[in-house]
Scaffold this motif. Sequence first.
Motif, PDB file in Angstrom:
ATOM      1  N   GLY A   7      -3.769  -1.771  -4.023  1.00 53.35           N
ATOM      2  CA  GLY A   7      -5.032  -1.652  -4.107  1.00 53.35           C
ATOM      3  C   GLY A   7      -5.815  -2.687  -4.497  1.00 53.35           C
ATOM      4  O   GLY A   7      -7.225  -2.920  -4.398  1.00 53.35           O
ATOM      5  N   THR A  47       0.938  -1.219   0.121  1.00 55.16           N
ATOM      6  CA  THR A  47       0.242   0.096  -0.024  1.00 55.16           C
ATOM      7  C   THR A  47       0.951   1.264  -0.070  1.00 55.16           C
ATOM      8  O   THR A  47       0.534   2.171  -0.818  1.00 55.16           O
ATOM      9  CB  THR A  47      -0.881  -0.007   1.242  1.00 55.16           C
ATOM     10  OG1 THR A  47      -1.917  -1.199   1.042  1.00 55.16           O
ATOM     11  CG2 THR A  47      -1.943   1.288   1.232  1.00 55.16           C
ATOM     12  N   ASP A  48       1.887   1.329   0.781  1.00 54.04           N
ATOM     13  CA  ASP A  48       2.751   2.295   0.628  1.00 54.04           C
ATOM     14  C   ASP A  48       3.515   2.544  -0.278  1.00 54.04           C
ATOM     15  O   ASP A  48       3.930   3.699  -0.825  1.00 54.04           O
ATOM     16  CB  ASP A  48       3.887   2.321   1.981  1.00 54.04           C
ATOM     17  CG  ASP A  48       3.395   2.242   3.443  1.00 54.04           C
ATOM     18  OD1 ASP A  48       2.091   2.741   3.520  1.00 54.04           O
ATOM     19  OD2 ASP A  48       3.966   1.898   4.199  1.00 54.04           O
ATOM     20  N   ARG A  49       3.812   1.612  -1.390  1.00 51.05           N
ATOM     21  CA  ARG A  49       4.279   1.677  -2.622  1.00 51.05           C
ATOM     22  C   ARG A  49       3.442   1.766  -3.748  1.00 51.05           C
ATOM     23  O   ARG A  49       3.714   2.079  -4.797  1.00 51.05           O
ATOM     24  CB  ARG A  49       5.031   0.452  -2.870  1.00 51.05           C
ATOM     25  CG  ARG A  49       6.266   0.023  -2.090  1.00 51.05           C
ATOM     26  CD  ARG A  49       7.032  -1.177  -2.624  1.00 51.05           C
ATOM     27  NE  ARG A  49       7.969  -1.629  -1.482  1.00 51.05           N
ATOM     28  CZ  ARG A  49       8.564  -2.865  -1.786  1.00 51.05           C
ATOM     29  NH1 ARG A  49       8.447  -3.609  -2.907  1.00 51.05           N
ATOM     30  NH2 ARG A  49       9.604  -3.250  -0.950  1.00 51.05           N
ATOM     31  N   GLY A  50       2.264   1.898  -3.306  1.00 54.63           N
ATOM     32  CA  GLY A  50       1.176   2.050  -4.330  1.00 54.63           C
ATOM     33  C   GLY A  50       0.767   1.088  -4.970  1.00 54.63           C
ATOM     34  O   GLY A  50       0.105   1.251  -5.967  1.00 54.63           O
ATOM     35  N   LEU A  51       1.098  -0.318  -4.459  1.00 46.57           N
ATOM     36  CA  LEU A  51       0.695  -1.279  -5.055  1.00 46.57           C
ATOM     37  C   LEU A  51      -0.395  -2.124  -4.568  1.00 46.57           C
ATOM     38  O   LEU A  51      -0.708  -3.145  -4.894  1.00 46.57           O
ATOM     39  CB  LEU A  51       2.068  -2.330  -5.342  1.00 46.57           C
ATOM     40  CG  LEU A  51       3.046  -1.714  -6.239  1.00 46.57           C
ATOM     41  CD1 LEU A  51       4.337  -2.424  -5.921  1.00 46.57           C
ATOM     42  CD2 LEU A  51       2.987  -1.333  -7.801  1.00 46.57           C
TER      43      LEU A  51
END
Length: 246
Positions: free
Chosen positions: A132, A126-130
């Motif tokens: 979702g 989530t912190d890496r934007g992955l």
Amino acid sequence: MRNLFYHSWDSAKECIQKSEGIMVTAGSVEEHGFHLPLGTDIILTHAFAEAVCEKENLYYYPCITYGQVWSAKEFEGTISISPDCLREYCLQAVESVLRVCPRRVILYSFHNGNHKVMEEVMRELTDRGLGGNVFHIKNAGIEKKAQHILTSPVWNGSVWHAGELETSLMLYAAEELVDMEAATAEFPPVPFFYGKKPVPWKKFLKSGAFGDAACATREKGEALFRLICRELEEQVRCIKGEENNE
């Protein structure tokens, strides 16, 4: 066969991209008493993954073999890896799957010791934007939900490792690997510091199995298996439903 281990790369690509999602599984190699194999958690993780994936149109990867098993690591034959090692392993496995663009990725382990690491993996993604479309399902509170099936208590109200519950499941999933003549009934006193500080199981447990494994049956195992499958399937359906509501 829903296990991608048995698919070619092009077949796996189609399965990943056209199915409802991919399950990344993790297990452990640890003692399970005198009567169950070291690979019990892997065997059961695969059995549940196969059943749930078939029902929900998912596919799964074979278990990340070794898990976090600090409590049992003093029993010979057990392999325990650090949470940091398992976390990095899981992260890289999930990232590999995400590159093929699955509809969703679901993390699952029958081995309870892996759940905290899986939650950390999802936070990192989530912190890496992955993160979702990455989710986590688990068998929370089995011992309470299965009280109508079990005929003996679980140790300390919650610990059912290698006891009646898990042995019954193995009798249903892989009866040929269970040695019921070696099954034990062990209810050791709860150590004073248990739950207040880490206490290795071998300090107070002889067999490695908690509770009365000797009263396990295949019939109980079938009922438990169906109960857990229903719970996991409902979690998967809830994930699909929540996504549709976003």
